[in-house]
Scaffold this motif. Structure first.
Motif, PDB file in Angstrom:
ATOM      1  N   GLN A  55       0.804  -1.201   0.000  1.00 29.44           N
ATOM      2  CA  GLN A  55       0.000   0.000   0.000  1.00 29.44           C
ATOM      3  C   GLN A  55       0.847   1.266   0.000  1.00 29.44           C
ATOM      4  O   GLN A  55       0.314   2.355  -0.061  1.00 29.44           O
ATOM      5  CB  GLN A  55      -0.905  -0.003   1.244  1.00 29.44           C
ATOM      6  CG  GLN A  55      -2.060  -0.960   1.123  1.00 29.44           C
ATOM      7  CD  GLN A  55      -2.979  -0.588   0.006  1.00 29.44           C
ATOM      8  OE1 GLN A  55      -3.643   0.441   0.023  1.00 29.44           O
ATOM      9  NE2 GLN A  55      -3.025  -1.410  -1.025  1.00 29.44           N
TER      10      GLN A  55
ATOM     11  N   LEU B  39      -1.033   1.830   9.810  1.00 26.73           N
ATOM     12  CA  LEU B  39      -1.576   2.875   8.952  1.00 26.73           C
ATOM     13  C   LEU B  39      -1.863   4.100   9.801  1.00 26.73           C
ATOM     14  O   LEU B  39      -2.588   4.030  10.795  1.00 26.73           O
ATOM     15  CB  LEU B  39      -2.869   2.413   8.282  1.00 26.73           C
ATOM     16  CG  LEU B  39      -3.690   3.510   7.581  1.00 26.73           C
ATOM     17  CD1 LEU B  39      -2.943   4.030   6.362  1.00 26.73           C
ATOM     18  CD2 LEU B  39      -5.066   2.999   7.193  1.00 26.73           C
TER      19      LEU B  39
ATOM     20  N   SER C  20      -4.056   6.874   9.789  1.00 26.74           N
ATOM     21  CA  SER C  20      -5.269   7.207   9.053  1.00 26.74           C
ATOM     22  C   SER C  20      -5.388   8.710   8.813  1.00 26.74           C
ATOM     23  O   SER C  20      -6.038   9.146   7.866  1.00 26.74           O
ATOM     24  CB  SER C  20      -6.508   6.707   9.810  1.00 26.74           C
ATOM     25  OG  SER C  20      -6.551   7.256  11.115  1.00 26.74           O
TER      26      SER C  20
ATOM     27  N   ASN D 283      -2.988   9.072   5.918  1.00 27.04           N
ATOM     28  CA  ASN D 283      -3.177   8.044   4.884  1.00 27.04           C
ATOM     29  C   ASN D 283      -1.826   7.529   4.391  1.00 27.04           C
ATOM     30  O   ASN D 283      -1.595   7.376   3.196  1.00 27.04           O
ATOM     31  CB  ASN D 283      -4.002   8.578   3.718  1.00 27.04           C
ATOM     32  CG  ASN D 283      -4.571   7.452   2.867  1.00 27.04           C
ATOM     33  OD1 ASN D 283      -4.724   6.324   3.338  1.00 27.04           O
ATOM     34  ND2 ASN D 283      -4.887   7.751   1.618  1.00 27.04           N
TER      35      ASN D 283
ATOM     36  N   TYR E 126       1.305   4.530   5.351  1.00 17.07           N
ATOM     37  CA  TYR E 126       1.717   3.362   6.109  1.00 17.07           C
ATOM     38  C   TYR E 126       3.127   3.568   6.627  1.00 17.07           C
ATOM     39  O   TYR E 126       4.032   3.913   5.865  1.00 17.07           O
ATOM     40  CB  TYR E 126       1.662   2.099   5.245  1.00 17.07           C
ATOM     41  CG  TYR E 126       0.268   1.588   5.042  1.00 17.07           C
ATOM     42  CD1 TYR E 126      -0.323   0.735   5.970  1.00 17.07           C
ATOM     43  CD2 TYR E 126      -0.477   1.974   3.942  1.00 17.07           C
ATOM     44  CE1 TYR E 126      -1.610   0.273   5.785  1.00 17.07           C
ATOM     45  CE2 TYR E 126      -1.767   1.515   3.754  1.00 17.07           C
ATOM     46  CZ  TYR E 126      -2.325   0.665   4.678  1.00 17.07           C
ATOM     47  OH  TYR E 126      -3.609   0.212   4.497  1.00 17.07           O
TER      48      TYR E 126
ATOM     49  N   PRO F  97      -2.509  13.815   3.038  1.00 22.64           N
ATOM     50  CA  PRO F  97      -2.575  13.688   1.574  1.00 22.64           C
ATOM     51  C   PRO F  97      -2.842  14.992   0.833  1.00 22.64           C
ATOM     52  O   PRO F  97      -2.910  14.989  -0.390  1.00 22.64           O
ATOM     53  CB  PRO F  97      -3.718  12.702   1.370  1.00 22.64           C
ATOM     54  CG  PRO F  97      -4.647  13.012   2.494  1.00 22.64           C
ATOM     55  CD  PRO F  97      -3.767  13.353   3.677  1.00 22.64           C
TER      56      PRO F  97
ATOM     57  N   VAL G 229      -9.312   3.394  -0.564  1.00 26.82           N
ATOM     58  CA  VAL G 229      -9.450   4.141   0.684  1.00 26.82           C
ATOM     59  C   VAL G 229      -9.072   5.586   0.386  1.00 26.82           C
ATOM     60  O   VAL G 229      -7.961   5.863  -0.058  1.00 26.82           O
ATOM     61  CB  VAL G 229      -8.557   3.563   1.791  1.00 26.82           C
ATOM     62  CG1 VAL G 229      -8.680   4.391   3.056  1.00 26.82           C
ATOM     63  CG2 VAL G 229      -8.939   2.118   2.076  1.00 26.82           C
TER      64      VAL G 229
ATOM     65  N   LYS H 292      -8.484   9.472   1.546  1.00 28.68           N
ATOM     66  CA  LYS H 292      -8.202  10.366   2.678  1.00 28.68           C
ATOM     67  C   LYS H 292      -8.683  11.759   2.339  1.00 28.68           C
ATOM     68  O   LYS H 292      -8.225  12.375   1.384  1.00 28.68           O
ATOM     69  CB  LYS H 292      -6.697  10.378   2.960  1.00 28.68           C
ATOM     70  CG  LYS H 292      -6.278  11.343   4.054  1.00 28.68           C
ATOM     71  CD  LYS H 292      -6.864  10.909   5.399  1.00 28.68           C
ATOM     72  CE  LYS H 292      -6.303  11.760   6.539  1.00 28.68           C
ATOM     73  NZ  LYS H 292      -6.764  13.144   6.492  1.00 28.68           N
TER      74      LYS H 292
ATOM     75  N   VAL I 228     -11.262   9.484   6.828  1.00 28.47           N
ATOM     76  CA  VAL I 228     -10.881   8.453   5.862  1.00 28.47           C
ATOM     77  C   VAL I 228     -12.165   7.786   5.374  1.00 28.47           C
ATOM     78  O   VAL I 228     -13.002   7.380   6.178  1.00 28.47           O
ATOM     79  CB  VAL I 228      -9.953   7.409   6.509  1.00 28.47           C
ATOM     80  CG1 VAL I 228      -9.659   6.284   5.528  1.00 28.47           C
ATOM     81  CG2 VAL I 228      -8.654   8.066   6.948  1.00 28.47           C
TER      82      VAL I 228
ATOM     83  N   ARG J 264     -10.734  13.766  11.598  1.00 28.60           N
ATOM     84  CA  ARG J 264      -9.461  14.460  11.433  1.00 28.60           C
ATOM     85  C   ARG J 264      -9.083  15.109  12.742  1.00 28.60           C
ATOM     86  O   ARG J 264      -9.890  15.694  13.413  1.00 28.60           O
ATOM     87  CB  ARG J 264      -9.585  15.526  10.330  1.00 28.60           C
ATOM     88  CG  ARG J 264      -8.267  16.232  10.058  1.00 28.60           C
ATOM     89  CD  ARG J 264      -8.465  17.240   8.949  1.00 28.60           C
ATOM     90  NE  ARG J 264      -7.225  17.928   8.696  1.00 28.60           N
ATOM     91  CZ  ARG J 264      -6.558  17.892   7.561  1.00 28.60           C
ATOM     92  NH1 ARG J 264      -7.008  17.189   6.571  1.00 28.60           N
ATOM     93  NH2 ARG J 264      -5.443  18.565   7.404  1.00 28.60           N
TER      94      ARG J 264
END
Length: 854
Positions: free
Chosen positions: A10, A27, A29, A32, A34, A192, A747, A749, A754, A854
């Motif tokens: 990912q 992850l 989140s 976004n 890893y 992101p 998925v 972001k 998410v 968030r």
């Protein structure tokens, strides 16, 4: 499933995210992204946790743990670059002392990038340092240097691939001094929202006021080459006249300034915003802003100033005061120290890996030759600018096994001492071909066989000093055959070979019978056939990959290298990492499966290497990479709707063959866009069978196993129950089909949470507006009837209850009909039903990942 594989599968191409000292991959989140543990990037150090008083101080996962380096002078992280040297990267190192162990003493230590000093750490609060760097090798090393002022430590290490045409780095590197967004809210902006994961902090200069745009601001992407985030561009500061920011530097420093402007207010016809840009009180540019168009100002390199300033002032023609959205300031860092030649560096790394040399205080860390005070123990290098390795002494180092092929790549080596070890096997031929070798000491080992004729010739003519004493089974004479060797071969070896061959023939016939009995024709019309996969030696693997020169991918199994066979055919070579615990199991699973399963839409296994400690799989090379790359990147050549449908059909063929064309049936278990590879004609083939499972019999309805796969693609029923069946792959296929339709990732972001792709597209489908569902990059170039048909097929694949999903044979048939709709009348793109009514119960959408605030 091995977590490293989960993470790498990912990870964003060109991104490496390491939480130093963490126990598990995870992850984030919010970002976004890893994050991996640092286990496979560094050989030394110890994991620690900050004190309980500080563990929640920074509200950042990376500040809870750290890795310390109590031993050795230089300890290094090695970051392999998938895209290779010559590209530009942002590298960020983060540090938080956190009073681990209640020591109450903040260490002071240096940090090097490759062979040069980058900065000094001397703070106890959480902070990070960034550098923009263009490596000259296919990996970057970040080294922590113990300066005898405390134990070095690090909290996080991140690498981000940048576009080549931004942030010019002609010589040296750029160290980030400031990066601010003006008028922005209080929280920092990064991934992101920022494609490069730059961190933008807010800044409110005195004597200015905020302005913002609350409507949807669309910026021409061609005017934003630096990809400044929209959240940064939607706010600005209106500056008083004149307005200057002043910052100080050492007199020897050099700097670059980047200013970002966007007119976010719709101006009246009698309004204009034009201003001059000053650097050190000199006008260097004049900017006139246009609504929704971005302007970037990059200064020339500023040198020799103790106080450098920049400012803005309106021109006489302007009716409005200047605005500024954001700015960055970078210090130019000289990198005077060269590096060891890459071929020599690679060879030494391979030698270290081959013998698993223990890291000690004189450990082999960082560059082998540079700086000279940290040269690897037992090593001598040339003093010229090339920095070649000329001698190596590994005597009495506990070496075992065969003599490593990597020594052959040390082409400037003059002296090599491997004496007093436990080396076995023959003396390699390549020693005679090393042009500079003058001394070779192989004494007191367990070598056997016959010394190569060319090597003995060099010894006899005095061009090589050769030590062979103490190898009882080694024949160093041309008269070996007269000492009973031929008798041994005739009396013992030949019967053993004959006996072994007879056993092999029996086994081979049994395998043929099993495959013939279970085989059937695949969907491509070919009979599942007996494997004729080539068996490679590890030395052949090194040869075809040019000593592992070009990395084209990476997973939990290990790195994937570009290779070339003898006849020139390109291949992809997946090499098992020694740090991968799950890798050997996945290696065995994938190799066994691909040896007997063949289809035009499954990646072809050409061969494998399975030597002790060295495993590799050799595949056909898929030149266009994976599907996710084409969907997620803003590429100049967008894959069309008809191409997307053909990719879906190809992938469906591959899955249908696994489910229905194999006996017993096979479930892929990790079907996703990164595991769909494309060749030069965009033909799709399914890859990565390390998690695949076969039913015990044709009558099994499911296989119970621990949930494994990738978030966003996991069957909700399988995720909760662990019951795996063919419908699990169908669910994953539905998600992939939605990605092809919408261009969105599985998925998503957003600014607030998410979101799973189904949560995003289902309300749009209910409204019956296909244009809002389809990928905007397609620019409406699709047949509406085929688009709706594809949406219907995708929705049929993703019910939370597995029995409500069709099998892949039905999905494939429906997709072919969808393809026909697209191809019958492609000129009538707007024909068909533009709106449809759907009724989906929200409760029927069940996902393994919930939205995160968030």
């Amino acid at each position: 499933m091995h977590l490293n594989k989960f993470v790498q599968g990912q990870q964003i191409p060109g991104f490496i995210s390491i939480d130093c000292g963490a126990q598990n991959d995870y992850l984030d989140s919010y970002l976004n992204l890893y994050y991996e543990t640092d286990a496979k990037y560094v050989d030394t150090g110890e994991n620690r946790q900050v004190s309980t008083d500080n563990i929640y101080v920074n509200n950042d996962e990376r500040s809870k743990n750290l890795r310390i380096f109590p031993n050795g002078t230089r300890n290094c992280y090695t970051l392999g670059l998938d895209q290779g040297k010559g590209n530009k990267y942002l590298i960020r190192a983060s540090f938080f002392y956190g009073n681990y162990g209640s020591r109450n003493v903040t260490p002071v230590f240096d940090v090097h990038i490759d062979t040069n000093v980058l900065f000094t750490v001397h703070r106890s609060d959480y902070f990070c340092e960034e550098v923009i760097y263009s490596p000259s090798r296919d990996y970057v090393q970040l080294c922590l240097i113990n300066t005898r002022n405390g134990v070095p430590f690090i909290s996080a290490l991140e690498l981000r691939l940048l576009d080549r045409d931004i942030y010019p780095v002609d010589l040296g590197a750029l160290v980030m001094s400031d990066r601010y967004a003006l008028g922005m809210q209080s929280w920092p902006i990064r991934h992101p929202d920022d494609a490069f994961d730059r961190i933008w902090y807010h800044y409110f200069p005195v004597g200015t006021k905020n302005i913002s745009n609350n409507t949807i601001l669309e910026i021409d992407p061609t005017s934003n080459p630096y990809k400044v985030p929209m959240w940064v561009l939607e706010t600005a500061q209106v500056l008083s006249d004149p307005s200057f920011w002043v910052f100080s530097s050492n007199i020897t420093d050099s700097w670059y300034i980047y200013l970002y402007f966007t007119e976010i207010q719709a101006l009246q016809t009698n309004q204009s915003r034009e201003f001059s840009v000053y650097v050190d009180n000199e006008v260097v540019a004049t900017e006139s802003l246009q609504f929704s168009t971005m302007t970037t100002f990059q200064s020339q390199m500023i040198t020799g100033q103790t106080n450098v300033s920049f400012g803005l002032s309106p021109t006489a023609q302007s009716t409005l005061l200047p605005t500024l959205n954001a700015f960055e300031i970078y210090q130019v860092l000289d990198l005077p120290n060269p590096m060891t030649a890459q071929g020599d560096f690679d060879a030494m790394v391979n030698v270290r890996m081959a013998y698993r040399l223990v890291q000690t205080e004189d450990s082999w860390q960082g560059d082998p030759c540079i700086p000279a005070i940290y040269t690897w123990s037992g090593l001598n290098c040339s003093n010229d600018n090339n920095h070649r390795i000329i001698s190596l002494n590994l005597s009495s180092s506990g070496l075992t096994g065969l003599i490593a092929p990597a020594f052959a790549n040390l082409t400037m080596m003059e002296s090599l001492d491997l004496s007093n070890n436990q080396l076995t096997g023959p003396v390699p031929d390549y020693f005679a071909q090393m042009p500079s070798l003058k001394i070779l000491n192989l004494s007191v080992n367990n070598l056997n066989g016959t010394v190569p004729r060319d090597l003995m010739k060099k010894k006899q003519d005095g061009t090589l000093l050769l030590g062979l004493d103490g190898n009882q089974n080694l024949c160093n004479s041309t008269s070996c055959s007269s000492k009973g060797w031929s008798r041994t071969k005739r009396g013992i070896i030949v019967p053993v070979i004959a006996s072994t061959l007879s056993v092999v023939v029996v086994i081979l016939l049994a395998v043929i019978a099993i495959i013939w009995r279970n085989g059937r024709k695949g969907n491509d019309g070919s009979m599942t056939r007996i494997s004729r996969n080539r068996v490679f030696s590890y030395s052949e693997i090194e040869c075809i990959t040019d000593n592992f020169k070009n990395i084209i991918g990476e997973g939990g199994f290990g790195k994937v290298y570009l290779g070339k066979l003898e006849e020139g055919t390109k291949v992809a070579v997946k090499v098992l990492s020694h740090s991968s615990s799950q890798g050997p199991k996945e290696f065995e699973t994938e190799a066994k499966l691909l040896m007997v399963v063949h289809h035009r839409n499954l990646v072809n296994l050409i061969g494998y290497c399975d030597e002790p400690g060295n495993m590799a799989l050799v595949y056909e090379y898929m030149s266009q990479g994976n599907l996710q790359f084409h969907l997620s990147k803003n590429l100049s050549q967008v894959i069309s709707w008809s191409q997307r449908l053909q990719i879906a059909v190809d992938a469906a063929h591959g899955l249908e063959y696994l489910h229905s064309g194999c006996r017993p049936p096979i479930i892929h278990r990790d079907f996703k866009t990164t595991n769909i590879l494309l060749d030069e004609n965009l033909q799709a083939k399914i890859a990565d069978f390390g998690l695949s499972r076969a039913f015990t019999t044709d009558f099994d309805s499911h296989v119970s196993t621990t949930p494994a796969g990738t978030p966003g693609y996991l069957d909700p029923e399988f995720h909760s129950s662990g019951n795996l069946n063919q419908k699990s792959d169908v669910y994953s296929f539905g998600i992939v089909l939605f990605e092809l339709i919408t261009g969105l990732p599985a998925v998503i972001k957003g600014k607030e949470n998410v979101t799973h792709i189904l949560h995003r597209v289902t309300p749009l489908i209910r409204r019956g507006n296909i244009e809002s569902v389809m990928d905007p990059k397609l620019n409406g170039e699709y047949n509406i009837a085929s688009a709706w048909k594809a949406v219907e097929i995708a929705m049929s694949c993703v019910p939370a209850i597995a029995v409500q999903r069709p099998d892949m044979s039905h999905v494939l048939l429906e997709l072919k009909e969808c393809m026909t709709l697209e191809l019958v009348s492609p000129q009538n793109r707007q024909n068909g039903i533009s709106k449809r009514s759907y009724s989906f119960e929200t409760s029927s959408l069940d996902f393994e990942m919930s939205p995160t605030a968030r």
